[in-house]
Design a protein around this motif. Structure first.
Motif, PDB file in Angstrom:
ATOM      1  N   ASP A 487      12.140  -4.927  -3.677  1.00  0.00           N
ATOM      2  CA  ASP A 487      11.376  -4.992  -2.439  1.00  0.00           C
ATOM      3  C   ASP A 487      11.623  -6.341  -1.779  1.00  0.00           C
ATOM      4  N   GLU A 488      11.034  -6.519  -0.608  1.00  0.00           N
ATOM      5  CA  GLU A 488      11.218  -7.775   0.114  1.00  0.00           C
ATOM      6  C   GLU A 488      10.641  -8.954  -0.662  1.00  0.00           C
ATOM      7  N   ASP A 489       9.485  -8.755  -1.282  1.00  0.00           N
ATOM      8  CA  ASP A 489       8.839  -9.837  -2.004  1.00  0.00           C
ATOM      9  C   ASP A 489       9.082  -9.707  -3.503  1.00  0.00           C
ATOM     10  N   GLU A 490       8.710 -10.730  -4.203  1.00  0.00           N
ATOM     11  CA  GLU A 490       8.847 -10.721  -5.654  1.00  0.00           C
ATOM     12  C   GLU A 490       7.773  -9.849  -6.285  1.00  0.00           C
ATOM     13  N   PRO A 491       8.016  -9.320  -7.481  1.00  0.00           N
ATOM     14  CA  PRO A 491       6.988  -8.514  -8.150  1.00  0.00           C
ATOM     15  C   PRO A 491       5.687  -9.293  -8.316  1.00  0.00           C
ATOM     16  N   LEU A 498      -0.806   4.747  -5.536  1.00  0.00           N
ATOM     17  CA  LEU A 498       0.195   5.566  -4.877  1.00  0.00           C
ATOM     18  C   LEU A 498      -0.028   5.597  -3.368  1.00  0.00           C
ATOM     19  N   ARG A 499      -1.262   5.553  -2.938  1.00  0.00           N
ATOM     20  CA  ARG A 499      -1.567   5.540  -1.507  1.00  0.00           C
ATOM     21  C   ARG A 499      -0.944   4.314  -0.846  1.00  0.00           C
ATOM     22  N   ASP A 500      -1.146   3.152  -1.451  1.00  0.00           N
ATOM     23  CA  ASP A 500      -0.566   1.937  -0.883  1.00  0.00           C
ATOM     24  C   ASP A 500       0.946   1.890  -1.084  1.00  0.00           C
ATOM     25  N   GLY A 501       1.414   2.472  -2.171  1.00  0.00           N
ATOM     26  CA  GLY A 501       2.851   2.479  -2.408  1.00  0.00           C
ATOM     27  C   GLY A 501       3.613   3.196  -1.311  1.00  0.00           C
ATOM     28  N   LEU A 502       3.041   4.311  -0.801  1.00  0.00           N
ATOM     29  CA  LEU A 502       3.706   5.034   0.288  1.00  0.00           C
ATOM     30  C   LEU A 502       3.418   4.387   1.635  1.00  0.00           C
ATOM     31  N   ALA A 503       2.194   3.929   1.846  1.00  0.00           N
ATOM     32  CA  ALA A 503       1.831   3.336   3.135  1.00  0.00           C
ATOM     33  C   ALA A 503       2.681   2.113   3.442  1.00  0.00           C
ATOM     34  N   PHE A 504       2.967   1.318   2.412  1.00  0.00           N
ATOM     35  CA  PHE A 504       3.731   0.090   2.614  1.00  0.00           C
ATOM     36  C   PHE A 504       5.158   0.201   2.078  1.00  0.00           C
ATOM     37  N   SER A 505       5.559   1.444   1.761  1.00  0.00           N
ATOM     38  CA  SER A 505       6.935   1.749   1.385  1.00  0.00           C
ATOM     39  C   SER A 505       7.434   0.863   0.252  1.00  0.00           C
ATOM     40  N   ARG A 506       6.687   0.833  -0.846  1.00  0.00           N
ATOM     41  CA  ARG A 506       7.041  -0.006  -1.987  1.00  0.00           C
ATOM     42  C   ARG A 506       8.088   0.707  -2.837  1.00  0.00           C
ATOM     43  N   ASN A 507       9.245   0.088  -2.965  1.00  0.00           N
ATOM     44  CA  ASN A 507      10.363   0.716  -3.669  1.00  0.00           C
ATOM     45  C   ASN A 507      10.178   0.726  -5.182  1.00  0.00           C
ATOM     46  N   ARG A 756      11.407  -3.697   5.286  1.00  0.00           N
ATOM     47  CA  ARG A 756      12.752  -4.120   4.878  1.00  0.00           C
ATOM     48  C   ARG A 756      13.646  -2.927   4.623  1.00  0.00           C
ATOM     49  N   ALA A 757      14.925  -3.165   4.751  1.00  0.00           N
ATOM     50  CA  ALA A 757      15.899  -2.101   4.526  1.00  0.00           C
ATOM     51  C   ALA A 757      15.918  -1.710   3.072  1.00  0.00           C
ATOM     52  N   SER A 758      16.254  -0.438   2.847  1.00  0.00           N
ATOM     53  CA  SER A 758      16.157   0.054   1.493  1.00  0.00           C
ATOM     54  C   SER A 758      17.348   0.836   1.040  1.00  0.00           C
ATOM     55  N   GLU A 759      17.083   1.602   0.071  1.00  0.00           N
ATOM     56  CA  GLU A 759      17.822   2.687  -0.520  1.00  0.00           C
ATOM     57  C   GLU A 759      19.260   2.828  -0.098  1.00  0.00           C
ATOM     58  N   GLN A 774       7.242  -3.014   2.738  1.00  0.00           N
ATOM     59  CA  GLN A 774       6.451  -3.985   3.478  1.00  0.00           C
ATOM     60  C   GLN A 774       5.521  -4.643   2.491  1.00  0.00           C
ATOM     61  N   ALA A 775       5.393  -5.934   2.589  1.00  0.00           N
ATOM     62  CA  ALA A 775       4.536  -6.651   1.667  1.00  0.00           C
ATOM     63  C   ALA A 775       3.112  -6.143   1.792  1.00  0.00           C
ATOM     64  N   LEU A 776       2.464  -5.931   0.660  1.00  0.00           N
ATOM     65  CA  LEU A 776       1.072  -5.522   0.698  1.00  0.00           C
ATOM     66  C   LEU A 776       0.227  -6.666   1.239  1.00  0.00           C
ATOM     67  N   PRO A 777      -0.883  -6.352   1.885  1.00  0.00           N
ATOM     68  CA  PRO A 777      -1.740  -7.419   2.385  1.00  0.00           C
ATOM     69  C   PRO A 777      -2.167  -8.336   1.258  1.00  0.00           C
ATOM     70  N   PRO A 778      -2.140  -9.648   1.469  1.00  0.00           N
ATOM     71  CA  PRO A 778      -2.536 -10.570   0.404  1.00  0.00           C
ATOM     72  C   PRO A 778      -4.018 -10.561   0.157  1.00  0.00           C
ATOM     73  N   LEU A 779      -4.761  -9.650   0.793  1.00  0.00           N
ATOM     74  CA  LEU A 779      -6.203  -9.628   0.654  1.00  0.00           C
ATOM     75  C   LEU A 779      -6.668  -8.696  -0.442  1.00  0.00           C
ATOM     76  N   LEU A 780      -5.733  -8.022  -1.141  1.00  0.00           N
ATOM     77  CA  LEU A 780      -6.152  -7.145  -2.227  1.00  0.00           C
ATOM     78  C   LEU A 780      -6.823  -7.968  -3.315  1.00  0.00           C
ATOM     79  N   PRO A 781      -7.939  -7.501  -3.822  1.00  0.00           N
ATOM     80  CA  PRO A 781      -8.624  -8.274  -4.866  1.00  0.00           C
ATOM     81  C   PRO A 781      -7.855  -8.248  -6.167  1.00  0.00           C
ATOM     82  N   ALA A 782      -8.115  -9.234  -6.988  1.00  0.00           N
ATOM     83  CA  ALA A 782      -7.494  -9.243  -8.311  1.00  0.00           C
ATOM     84  C   ALA A 782      -7.966  -8.029  -9.080  1.00  0.00           C
TER      85      ALA A 782
END
Length: 840
Positions: A487-491, A498-507, A756-759, A774-782
């Protein structure tokens, strides 16, 4: 039997013996002819000739209407709202009346081709005899009259083309028939409107436009003589390719006009010195509002007409299609607008010779593929010398750059309920690029393929709240290669739903989900849902769209999602009528085939809503203001070579692709190359226009409310009854999920344009892929672990090479939407109470 066979030679011998005196006497009369014998012989030959002619008459064309080219009715292609989309004509012809043709044309034609036209009845005996004498002497000449030429032009198959006596007799008989039924003016008008003039120009009107850019009524003497001169041999006297011959032939025509009193000698002396003045332009039929759609429809309709014994070009068929002319216009405008904007960006990156030369290796590859380079090699030059020669040709280099860097785009919209195609745009400009990218171009779909992975997972029992840990993924492939989707960002090492994985296109999330579901199951489901013509490689990287497909297939498959799992085959035609309006065939929509379970489809639609509400496709809401219940998915391939976006609505599914004909060329921009910024604006513009015009009802919603089953409904009622009878003071309400809100910026990160470009990894997936995300929002709680060893969802799967499952907590807190903005104090208080992280 043997006796009969033995008698045959004896019988033949006796017969020849008896006939011998007759044969001998006939030969004697031939050697010693008498006047009476000659007369009898001539009479016999004449009788035989007349008999032969009488025998030929039934084999000559039946004269119905020699002006049939005028009354032929080509098939008319109409939109669903009654607008003319196209006419299928066999040739480029426009009929004009004789009074609307310049008299110069008629004078030149008659003086050159048939100066006794008004005196004969179809056959000029003197000219025929003269032509025969010249032919026998070795100087072959034509003796056909205008009427004979018309007969040959109208009925080439019935009369024949071979230079034989039979063909000439059939031609003469047909000419007599024509002269008996029609006036001289009718014959002239038909002849001038049916004679060919090269370059798909049939008739004098198209010839005048093609060679002189004017109407037939405006042709002067020189122009008329030039066109009349072509009739002796179109190719030989072609004024475009053979101007010298055409000029000489034109002057011969002028001399003939002098000979028969149609031009004065003084005028001839002046005119013959003038040069040819050709204003050549090929005449093409107007493409119409949906040219690519019409192009594909012609193939289908031609096959239908053949099966049902109809003529596509003359029977006056009226074909009512599914296209909505208003939506078609909106789609065309959206493609042109966005295409022009992207072309400006491409020109800045590639347009100048210097910019094109900056991609030196790629430019050299393009130059090596030109005919000029191959010609230099054939001339004996080495590879380096041939490359230097073509590289020094500035016009060639510029031409190669322009053709390779022309941005292309296509668009398709269809009604998911019945499969009716409503808009079809195959390229930015049909006249420049008639290649149909909707149905013929196969390109990697990128992340627009991901919904099929999630559909397979939801059908196997997964929930949108199930999570995978965002961690490095390494998948071993057959052959020992390792595929590392990124993905664009580091792990982040955090669980992502899964909802966020598709919404933000997490590879990385999608790749893990693919391993859980299995590539074979995903490939089978995608084929069932609509990707039925392209080959899908059942490998892990298929999750990120590595198998090339067409836009038509993808829109069709997304139509299955919008139709809650029911696949309906795309259709182009609703009804075919004859010229009188009587219905010949009707094409009712096929009943939906339930290829994806309704529950899984409802879940998928609900998850895909988040793509446009807060994910990679949020510009649909924010920039274009598209209202109503919509969902979709963006897609970008390796190196930003392809940009995709498909949007679904209960009434309409629309998709667009943007790229270049040569996938080695890209926009050279990590921003504009993304599907969210290249293809999405086309769909957004289209939907915005359609909603404003009330062609899409924003009040209609997907039926995604899950209906409880019989057992669940009764269990809930029973539980409520027990709780009512036996209330427990110790009952503790479950803690509500914590919602973290953005305290540092007005616009949530979900609307950021960081897709970001993919696949782009090849099907063997040997190399690490840089994939769309797309990077997930940094506001997700721990994450708060609910057990010591939370794991990925355990739903039905297929074994695959290197299958692995991620780990993580059951769910993460919901991401703020654009409307989830609250005062900072409220956010801080909520975060302190829940232990959430409010840092940006």
């Amino acid at each position: 039997m043997k006796r009969l066979i033995s008698l045959i030679p004896e019988t033949l011998e006796k017969g020849l013996t008896r006939a011998n005196p007759l044969v001998a006497r006939a030969l004697w009369h031939v050697r010693h002819p008498t006047r009476r014998g000659v007369t009898k012989a001539c009479a016999g030959l004449a009788l035989l000739f007349v008999l032969y002619v009488l025998i030929l008459i039934p084999f000559t064309p039946g004269i119905g209407d020699i002006r049939k080219a005028k009354i032929e009715q080509p098939a008319q292609i109409l939109s669903a709202d009654g607008k003319l989309l196209a006419e299928f004509k066999p040739s480029n012809r426009e009929w004009v009346k004789l009074k609307d043709i310049s008299p110069n044309v008629v004078n030149a034609l008659i003086a050159t081709e048939d100066h006794r036209f008004y005196q004969h009845f179809g056959l000029d005996w003197r000219r025929t005899a003269s032509a025969a004498l010249h032919t026998f002497s070795g100087d072959r000449q034509g003796g056909s009259t205008i009427t004979q030429q018309l007969a040959r032009n109208l009925y080439p198959d019935e009369i024949g083309r071979a230079p034989t006596l039979t063909r000439k007799l059939k031609e003469a008989i047909t000419a007599f028939k024509i002269e008996a039924l029609y006036t001289k003016d009718e014959i002239l008008e038909t002849y001038l409107n049916t004679v060919p003039f090269l370059y798909n120009a049939y008739g004098i009107e198209m010839a005048a436009r093609t060679y002189f850019d004017k109407s037939a009524s405006e042709l002067n003497v020189l122009e008329s003589a030039t066109l009349a001169g072509m009739l002796k041999g179109n190719s030989y006297y072609n004024p475009v390719l053979n101007p010298g011959r055409a000029l000489q032939r034109r002057n011969i025509v002028l001399a003939q006009m002098v000979k028969y009193g149609k031009l004065t000698p003084a005028a001839y002396e002046t005119l013959k010195r003038r040069p040819l003045r050709i204003d050549f332009e090929r005449q093409t039929e107007p493409p119409g509002p949906a040219p690519h759609f019409a192009q594909q429809l012609r193939k289908w309709l031609a096959a239908w007409a053949d099966r049902n014994d109809y003529n596509l070009y003359s029977d006056g068929l009226v074909v009512r299609t599914t296209i909505d002319s208003r939506l078609q216009t909106m789609a065309t405008q959206a493609v042109i607008l966005q295409g022009n904007q992207l072309q400006g960006i491409a020109n800045a990156a590639w347009g100048s010779r210097a910019a094109c030369a900056s991609g030196k290796d790629l430019l050299q590859t393009f130059l090596r593929e030109t005919p000029d380079f191959r010609a230099a090699k054939d001339a004996g030059l080495t590879d380096d010398d041939a490359l230097k020669r073509v590289s020094s040709d500035r016009s060639l280099v510029q031409s190669v750059c322009e053709s390779k860097t022309r941005v292309q785009a296509d668009f398709l919209a269809m009604d998911p309920r019945n499969g009716q195609i409503k808009a079809w745009v195959g390229s930015r400009d049909f006249s420049q690029d008639p290649f149909d990218h909707v149905q013929q171009a196969r390109r990697q779909p990128g992340s627009t393929f991901k919904p099929f992975v999630y559909a397979a997972a939801f059908e196997a029992g997964a929930k949108p709240t199930d999570t995978f840990v965002d961690q490095p993924v390494e998948i071993q492939l057959t052959g020992g290669e390792i595929w590392r989707p990124g993905d664009e960002d580091e792990p982040s090492e955090r669980p992502i739903s899964l909802r966020d994985g598709l919404a933000f296109s997490r590879n990385r999330i999608t790749a893990q989900l693919m391993q859980t579901v299995g590539p074979n199951k995903v490939a089978r489901l995608a084929r069932a849902m609509g990707v039925r013509d392209s080959t899908l490689e059942a490998v892990p990287s298929l999750a990120l769209g590595t198998s090339p497909v067409t836009l038509k297939e993808m829109v069709s498959a997304y139509g299955t999602i919008a139709n809650l799992g029911g696949y309906v085959e795309p259709v182009m035609v609703t009804r075919i009528e004859d010229r009188k309006g009587e219905v010949l065939a009707e094409f009712a929509p096929a009943p939906p085939q339930q290829e994806l379970s309704a529950d899984a489809a409802r879940t998928l639609v609900d998850v895909m809503r988040d793509v446009v509400n807060r994910g990679t496709g949020s510009a649909i809401r924010g920039r274009f203001g598209v209202r109503g219940d919509v969902a979709g998915k963006t897609g970008t391939t390796q190196g930003n070579a392809d940009g995709w976006f498909i949007l679904i609505h209960p009434q309409l599914v629309a998709g667009a692709w943007v790229g270049f004909n040569d996938s080695r060329v890209t926009l050279r921009s990590d921003y504009w190359g993304q599907g969210a910024h290249s293809a999405l604006p086309i769909v957004g513009d289209f939907f915005q226009r359609a909603q404003r015009s009330k062609l899409v009802d924003t009040r209609v919603k997907f039926a995604t409310e899950q209906q409880p089953g019989w057992f669940a409904e009764r269990s809930a009622r029973l539980r409520e009854w027990f709780e009512h009878l036996l209330p427990s003071p110790s009952t503790v309400k479950p803690e509500a999920p914590v919602t973290v809100r953005n305290t540092t910026r007005r616009a949530p990160v979900a609307t950021a344009s960081s897709e970001r470009a993919s696949e782009g990894a090849s099907s063997d997936a040997a190399a690490s892929a840089s994939v769309e995300s797309q990077a997930l929002p940094p506001l997700l709680p721990a994450p708060v672990a609910t057990s010591a060893s939370a794991s990925a969802p355990a739903f039905a799967s297929e074994p695959v090479h290197g299958e692995a499952r991620g780990t993580g907590t059951p769910a993460s807190a919901p991401t703020p939407t654009p409307d989830d903005v609250v005062p900072p104090d409220a956010v801080n208080a909520e975060a302190q109470k829940s232990g959430g992280n409010t840092s940006p």
